[in-house]
Design an enzyme around this catalytic site. Structure first.
Site, PDB file in Angstrom:
ATOM      1  N   GLY A 195       9.747  70.835  14.307  1.00  0.00           N
ATOM      2  CA  GLY A 195      10.642  69.576  14.765  1.00  0.00           C
ATOM      3  C   GLY A 195      11.221  68.969  13.314  1.00  0.00           C
ATOM      4  N   TYR A 198      14.274  63.025  13.630  1.00  0.00           N
ATOM      5  CA  TYR A 198      14.136  61.834  12.791  1.00  0.00           C
ATOM      6  C   TYR A 198      12.849  61.436  12.345  1.00  0.00           C
ATOM      7  CZ  TYR A 198      18.874  60.365  14.310  1.00  0.00           C
ATOM      8  OH  TYR A 198      20.211  60.364  14.553  1.00  0.00           O
ATOM      9  N   GLY A 253      10.174  64.087  12.164  1.00  0.00           N
ATOM     10  CA  GLY A 253       9.788  65.447  11.125  1.00  0.00           C
ATOM     11  C   GLY A 253      10.241  65.480   9.658  1.00  0.00           C
ATOM     12  N   ARG A 290      20.713  72.294  12.477  1.00  0.00           N
ATOM     13  CA  ARG A 290      19.994  71.273  12.044  1.00  0.00           C
ATOM     14  C   ARG A 290      19.325  71.475  10.704  1.00  0.00           C
ATOM     15  NH1 ARG A 290      16.749  66.545  15.446  1.00  0.00           N
ATOM     16  NH2 ARG A 290      18.478  65.186  15.397  1.00  0.00           N
ATOM     17  N   ASN A 340      10.681  66.788  19.950  1.00  0.00           N
ATOM     18  CA  ASN A 340      11.157  65.438  21.034  1.00  0.00           C
ATOM     19  C   ASN A 340      10.347  65.480  22.372  1.00  0.00           C
ATOM     20  OD1 ASN A 340      12.678  67.800  20.770  1.00  0.00           O
ATOM     21  ND2 ASN A 340      14.298  67.187  22.035  1.00  0.00           N
ATOM     22  N   LEU A 394       7.092  54.774  12.121  1.00  0.00           N
ATOM     23  CA  LEU A 394       8.319  54.591  11.266  1.00  0.00           C
ATOM     24  C   LEU A 394       9.335  54.054  12.412  1.00  0.00           C
ATOM     25  CD1 LEU A 394      10.907  56.422  11.810  1.00  0.00           C
ATOM     26  CD2 LEU A 394       9.188  58.224  10.312  1.00  0.00           C
ATOM     27  N   VAL A 415      21.876  41.787  22.180  1.00  0.00           N
ATOM     28  CA  VAL A 415      22.392  42.395  23.471  1.00  0.00           C
ATOM     29  C   VAL A 415      21.272  43.034  24.479  1.00  0.00           C
ATOM     30  CG1 VAL A 415      23.404  44.024  21.763  1.00  0.00           C
ATOM     31  CG2 VAL A 415      24.215  43.696  24.165  1.00  0.00           C
ATOM     32  N   GLY A 416      20.461  43.539  23.729  1.00  0.00           N
ATOM     33  CA  GLY A 416      19.253  44.311  24.365  1.00  0.00           C
ATOM     34  C   GLY A 416      18.676  45.345  23.397  1.00  0.00           C
ATOM     35  N   CYS A 439      12.984  55.446  21.746  1.00  0.00           N
ATOM     36  CA  CYS A 439      11.702  55.473  22.184  1.00  0.00           C
ATOM     37  C   CYS A 439      11.428  54.211  22.852  1.00  0.00           C
ATOM     38  CB  CYS A 439      11.034  55.419  20.971  1.00  0.00           C
ATOM     39  SG  CYS A 439      11.200  57.194  20.084  1.00  0.00           S
TER      40      CYS A 439
HETATM   41  P1  NAD Z   1      14.789  64.538  17.552  1.00  0.00           P
HETATM   42  O1  NAD Z   1      15.173  64.852  19.003  1.00  0.00           O
HETATM   43  O2  NAD Z   1      15.353  63.999  16.502  1.00  0.00           O
HETATM   44  O3  NAD Z   1      13.862  65.963  16.962  1.00  0.00           O
HETATM   45  C1  NAD Z   1      13.379  66.756  17.574  1.00  0.00           C
HETATM   46  C2  NAD Z   1      13.438  68.234  17.200  1.00  0.00           C
HETATM   47  O4  NAD Z   1      12.459  69.201  17.599  1.00  0.00           O
HETATM   48  C3  NAD Z   1      14.705  68.750  17.454  1.00  0.00           C
HETATM   49  O5  NAD Z   1      15.467  69.065  16.308  1.00  0.00           O
HETATM   50  C4  NAD Z   1      14.395  70.038  18.279  1.00  0.00           C
HETATM   51  O6  NAD Z   1      15.327  71.226  17.923  1.00  0.00           O
HETATM   52  C5  NAD Z   1      12.948  70.340  17.544  1.00  0.00           C
HETATM   53  N1  NAD Z   1      12.209  71.285  18.531  1.00  0.00           N
HETATM   54  C6  NAD Z   1      11.989  71.102  19.983  1.00  0.00           C
HETATM   55  N2  NAD Z   1      11.120  72.011  20.302  1.00  0.00           N
HETATM   56  C7  NAD Z   1      10.743  72.832  18.958  1.00  0.00           C
HETATM   57  C8  NAD Z   1       9.755  73.861  18.712  1.00  0.00           C
HETATM   58  N3  NAD Z   1       9.180  74.536  19.534  1.00  0.00           N
HETATM   59  N4  NAD Z   1       9.706  74.481  17.389  1.00  0.00           N
HETATM   60  C9  NAD Z   1      10.512  73.820  16.645  1.00  0.00           C
HETATM   61  N5  NAD Z   1      11.327  72.678  16.724  1.00  0.00           N
HETATM   62  C10 NAD Z   1      11.521  72.134  17.950  1.00  0.00           C
HETATM   63  O7  NAD Z   1      13.249  63.695  17.837  1.00  0.00           O
HETATM   64  P2  NAD Z   1      12.373  62.531  17.068  1.00  0.00           P
HETATM   65  O8  NAD Z   1      13.466  61.223  17.034  1.00  0.00           O
HETATM   66  O9  NAD Z   1      12.400  63.043  15.627  1.00  0.00           O
HETATM   67  O10 NAD Z   1      11.550  62.130  17.758  1.00  0.00           O
HETATM   68  C11 NAD Z   1      10.213  63.285  17.873  1.00  0.00           C
HETATM   69  C12 NAD Z   1       9.053  62.745  18.485  1.00  0.00           C
HETATM   70  O11 NAD Z   1       8.670  61.516  17.403  1.00  0.00           O
HETATM   71  C13 NAD Z   1       9.139  61.850  19.779  1.00  0.00           C
HETATM   72  O12 NAD Z   1       7.999  62.119  20.533  1.00  0.00           O
HETATM   73  C14 NAD Z   1       9.578  60.583  19.761  1.00  0.00           C
HETATM   74  O13 NAD Z   1       9.129  59.606  20.573  1.00  0.00           O
HETATM   75  C15 NAD Z   1       8.574  60.180  18.404  1.00  0.00           C
HETATM   76  N6  NAD Z   1       8.892  59.079  17.335  1.00  0.00           N
HETATM   77  C16 NAD Z   1      10.164  58.882  17.179  1.00  0.00           C
HETATM   78  C17 NAD Z   1      10.469  58.069  16.239  1.00  0.00           C
HETATM   79  C18 NAD Z   1      11.745  57.757  15.859  1.00  0.00           C
HETATM   80  O14 NAD Z   1      12.337  56.750  15.024  1.00  0.00           O
HETATM   81  N7  NAD Z   1      12.895  58.578  16.279  1.00  0.00           N
HETATM   82  C19 NAD Z   1       9.553  57.069  15.684  1.00  0.00           C
HETATM   83  C20 NAD Z   1       8.370  57.345  15.849  1.00  0.00           C
HETATM   84  C21 NAD Z   1       7.854  58.274  17.058  1.00  0.00           C
HETATM   85  C1  UGA Z   2      10.663  51.419  17.120  1.00  0.00           C
HETATM   86  C2  UGA Z   2       9.659  50.870  16.445  1.00  0.00           C
HETATM   87  O1  UGA Z   2       9.850  49.735  15.548  1.00  0.00           O
HETATM   88  C3  UGA Z   2       8.654  51.710  15.589  1.00  0.00           C
HETATM   89  O2  UGA Z   2       7.556  51.081  15.022  1.00  0.00           O
HETATM   90  C4  UGA Z   2       8.249  53.027  16.180  1.00  0.00           C
HETATM   91  O3  UGA Z   2       7.962  53.949  15.473  1.00  0.00           O
HETATM   92  C5  UGA Z   2       9.782  53.619  16.889  1.00  0.00           C
HETATM   93  O4  UGA Z   2      10.334  52.564  17.776  1.00  0.00           O
HETATM   94  C6  UGA Z   2       9.333  54.999  17.790  1.00  0.00           C
HETATM   95  O5  UGA Z   2       8.409  55.371  18.358  1.00  0.00           O
HETATM   96  O6  UGA Z   2      10.697  55.672  17.862  1.00  0.00           O
HETATM   97  P1  UGA Z   2      12.997  51.988  16.050  1.00  0.00           P
HETATM   98  O7  UGA Z   2      13.450  52.135  17.608  1.00  0.00           O
HETATM   99  O8  UGA Z   2      13.600  52.933  15.327  1.00  0.00           O
HETATM  100  O9  UGA Z   2      11.567  51.701  16.094  1.00  0.00           O
HETATM  101  O10 UGA Z   2      13.951  50.522  15.838  1.00  0.00           O
HETATM  102  P2  UGA Z   2      13.492  49.042  15.910  1.00  0.00           P
HETATM  103  O11 UGA Z   2      13.472  48.195  14.696  1.00  0.00           O
HETATM  104  O12 UGA Z   2      12.041  48.991  16.643  1.00  0.00           O
HETATM  105  O13 UGA Z   2      14.685  48.472  16.860  1.00  0.00           O
HETATM  106  C7  UGA Z   2      14.569  48.798  18.472  1.00  0.00           C
HETATM  107  C8  UGA Z   2      15.488  48.086  18.938  1.00  0.00           C
HETATM  108  O14 UGA Z   2      15.208  46.506  19.069  1.00  0.00           O
HETATM  109  C9  UGA Z   2      16.947  48.151  18.231  1.00  0.00           C
HETATM  110  O15 UGA Z   2      18.087  48.170  19.167  1.00  0.00           O
HETATM  111  C10 UGA Z   2      16.986  46.662  17.765  1.00  0.00           C
HETATM  112  O16 UGA Z   2      18.242  46.262  17.322  1.00  0.00           O
HETATM  113  C11 UGA Z   2      16.266  45.824  18.648  1.00  0.00           C
HETATM  114  N1  UGA Z   2      15.639  44.695  18.448  1.00  0.00           N
HETATM  115  C12 UGA Z   2      14.783  44.889  17.313  1.00  0.00           C
HETATM  116  C13 UGA Z   2      16.176  43.513  18.581  1.00  0.00           C
HETATM  117  O17 UGA Z   2      16.844  43.469  19.655  1.00  0.00           O
HETATM  118  N2  UGA Z   2      15.520  42.327  18.378  1.00  0.00           N
HETATM  119  C14 UGA Z   2      14.314  42.180  17.260  1.00  0.00           C
HETATM  120  O18 UGA Z   2      13.759  41.285  16.964  1.00  0.00           O
HETATM  121  C15 UGA Z   2      14.154  43.614  16.940  1.00  0.00           C
END
Ligand code: NAD
Ligand code: UGA
Length: 464
Positions: free
Chosen positions: A10, A13, A15, A40, A89, A162, A269-270, A275
């Site tokens: 993966g 965002y 990985g 990608r 994902n 993160l 606004v929300g 996630c």
């Molecule tokens: P993303 O959609 O950006 O990336 C996931 C990637 O996995 C895609 O590029 C997809 O092609 C790839 N993929 C799917 N199946 C695969 C396989 N079998 N082998 C190799 N690649 C494969 O997702 P993301 O935002 O990186 O989120 C990944 C996970 O991390 C989710 O569970 C999410 O909830 C969690 N997470 C995300 C954030 C964030 O800020 N985006 C923060 C913390 C946790």
């Molecule tokens: C959030 C968490 O902060 C991370 O710790 C977590 O790893 C990640 O989700 C995840 O699991 O994906 P992220 O969604 O990237 O991170 O960004 P945030 O800074 O949390 O903001 C989320 C949303 O809330 C945004 O739309 C932001 O504008 C909004 N927000 C944030 C508010 O409206 N008010 C605040 O005070 C803070």
């Protein structure tokens, strides 16, 4: 086992940035980020990375080709890895049991099956994706059911905390790293191996170990509680607007209590992002399955309040513009779900744009980092839009705020990009239709100065 080779399934965002930082801090370890998507991986290997994240370009440039590799060769990556992160994902299910709420684990399962089919040596498999409690058990079952003679697996949970827009800083200076594993000799040894990697830059006291299920639930709990704070302050923003209190002052007063703290009390606004909503829906679904309807209803309310807030904001726009937007030009400043990212997943701007389009408005959008193709996809994807061609004619995308706002009746600010604060609003006002409105969905502008220029201004949580 000493970890010399890491593979991450993966390249998204999580990985991409996570493994780039591991490569930066562990120069003796080879890190390969593997993805099914050719596009990608090509972007990760190019000068324009697939995601915008401050500081990421420099880290990738430093390590790529040395000990950091991006590859579509999943087989080779798995074969040579000692430790494999699953960072795929985990979207909300769109069909079947739990549709609209449960996490869809098909990509996690797919990754586990790939490992099972390919691996020829012992592996530590690390669940980094956000998953329902006990998902590690399913991964373990798949791996064990397909185990080759002599190959053993240890499954760990290592959720990622993160936030987008601050990912590199969050990874380099993590509040904590969480590792869950089995309380057996082999389980504890695997936990130690993963600790050793993080200890290259994270102080040992910040690396917290616990049982696998606690680790999985802690990730959902953290996101639920962060989102809950936003919904709480947003609920109070409605009270402020009705009474004349100012939500920024209330947030400040409340946040000064060290038991409460000041973070995540910014009314808006929300909340958006890939996630918060998905993880809370997942938590709600888990509670329902566990026959805990009161707990499910409690967390569902965090989502409902967020929907209410987005709806309240767009209603305010429509009502202020004499209850008709038909044929009017409206400028949307910011399309990403927060500043410093190009990510639009669940962005409140999508809700705002769709509502304004439903009212018959022409919308003119500017965001410093979101690609045109992404905006087009978000608003005209046939799955959500009945007449993509008709809608497309009412959307224009601009490269700067000045052209985007020209001849508009209103500006709707949806993302808190710093550059929006410093715009020349006198010039903007001069080129707009009158009366000219500003709806500040992020409370970042100097409202008094805008009023003095001649704008009608509305914001969140404060009467102007
Ligand atoms: P993303 O959609 O950006 O990336 C996931 C990637 O996995 C895609 O590029 C997809 O092609 C790839 N993929 C799917 N199946 C695969 C396989 N079998 N082998 C190799 N690649 C494969 O997702 P993301 O935002 O990186 O989120 C990944 C996970 O991390 C989710 O569970 C999410 O909830 C969690 N997470 C995300 C954030 C964030 O800020 N985006 C923060 C913390 C946790
Ligand atoms: C959030 C968490 O902060 C991370 O710790 C977590 O790893 C990640 O989700 C995840 O699991 O994906 P992220 O969604 O990237 O991170 O960004 P945030 O800074 O949390 O903001 C989320 C949303 O809330 C945004 O739309 C932001 O504008 C909004 N927000 C944030 C508010 O409206 N008010 C605040 O005070 C803070």
């Amino acid at each position: 086992m000493t970890i010399k080779n890491i593979c991450c399934l993966g390249a998204g965002y999580v990985g991409g940035p996570t493994c780039s930082v591991i490569a930066l801090r562990c120069p003796e370890i080879k890190v390969t980020v593997a993805d099914l998507s050719k596009e990608r991986i090509a972007q990760w290997n190019s000068d324009k990375l697939p995601i915008y994240e401050p500081g990421l370009d420099d880290v990738v440039k430093t390590c790529r080709g040395k000990n950091l590799f991006f590859s579509n060769d999943i087989e080779e990556s798995i074969l040579e890895a000692d430790l494999i992160f699953i960072s795929v994902n985990t979207p909300t299910k769109i069909m079947g049991n739990g549709k609209g709420r449960a996490a869809d684990l098909k990509y996690v399962e797919g990754a586990a099956r790939m490992i099972a089919n390919i691996a020829k040596s012992n592996k530590i498999v690390v669940e980094k994706s956000t998953v329902p409690v006990r998902a590690a058990e399913s991964i373990a079952n798949i791996l064990k059911a397909n185990q080759k003679p002599g190959v053993t697996y240890q499954i760990l949970s290592n959720p990622e905390f993160l936030a987008e827009g601050t990912a590199i800083n969050d990874l380099l200076n993590a509040d904590r790293v969480l590792i869950g594993g089995e309380d057996t000799e082999l389980g504890r040894a695997a936990i130690e191996e993963l600790c050793t990697i993080y200890q290259h830059w994270v102080p040992r006291k910040n690396i917290v170990t616990m049982n696998t299920w606690s680790s999985e639930l802690s990730k959902l709990a953290a996101n639920a509680m962060l989102a809950q704070r936003i919904s709480s302050i947003n609920s109070l923003s409605a009270v402020c607007e009705a009474t004349g209190a100012d939500v920024s002052e209330v947030a400040r007063a409340v946040g000064l209590d060290s038991r409460i703290g000041s973070k995540f009390l910014q009314a808006s606004v929300g909340f958006g992002g890939s996630c918060f909503q998905k993880d809370i829906l997942n938590l709600v679904y888990i509670c329902e399955c566990l026959n805990l309807p009161e707990v499910a209803a409690y967390w569902q309310q965090v989502i409902d309040m967020n929907e209410y807030q987005k709806h309240r904001f767009t209603t305010k726009i429509i009502e202020s513009c004499f209850n008709t937007l038909s044929g009017k030009n409206i400028c949307i400043l910011g399309f990403a779900f927060k500043k410093n990212t190009g990510d639009t997943r669940e962005s409140p701007a999508i809700h705002v744009a769709k509502t304004l389009l439903d009212e018959g408005a022409f919308i003119r959008i500017y965001d410093p980092k979101v690609d045109r193709e992404q905006i087009d996809e978000d608003l005209t994807n046939p799955q959500i839009c009945e007449e993509p061609e008709v809608i497309r004619k009412r959307i224009s995308i601009y490269d700067d705020a000045y052209n985007a706002s020209k001849e508009c009746h209103a500006i709707v600010l949806c993302t808190e990009w710093d550059e929006f604060i410093g715009l020349d609003y006198k010039q903007i006002y001069a080129n707009m239709m009158k009366p000219a409105y500003v709806f500040d969905g992020r409370k970042i502008l100097d409202h008094q100065a805008l009023i003095e220029i001649g704008f009608h201004v509305q914001t969140i949580g404060k009467r102007l």
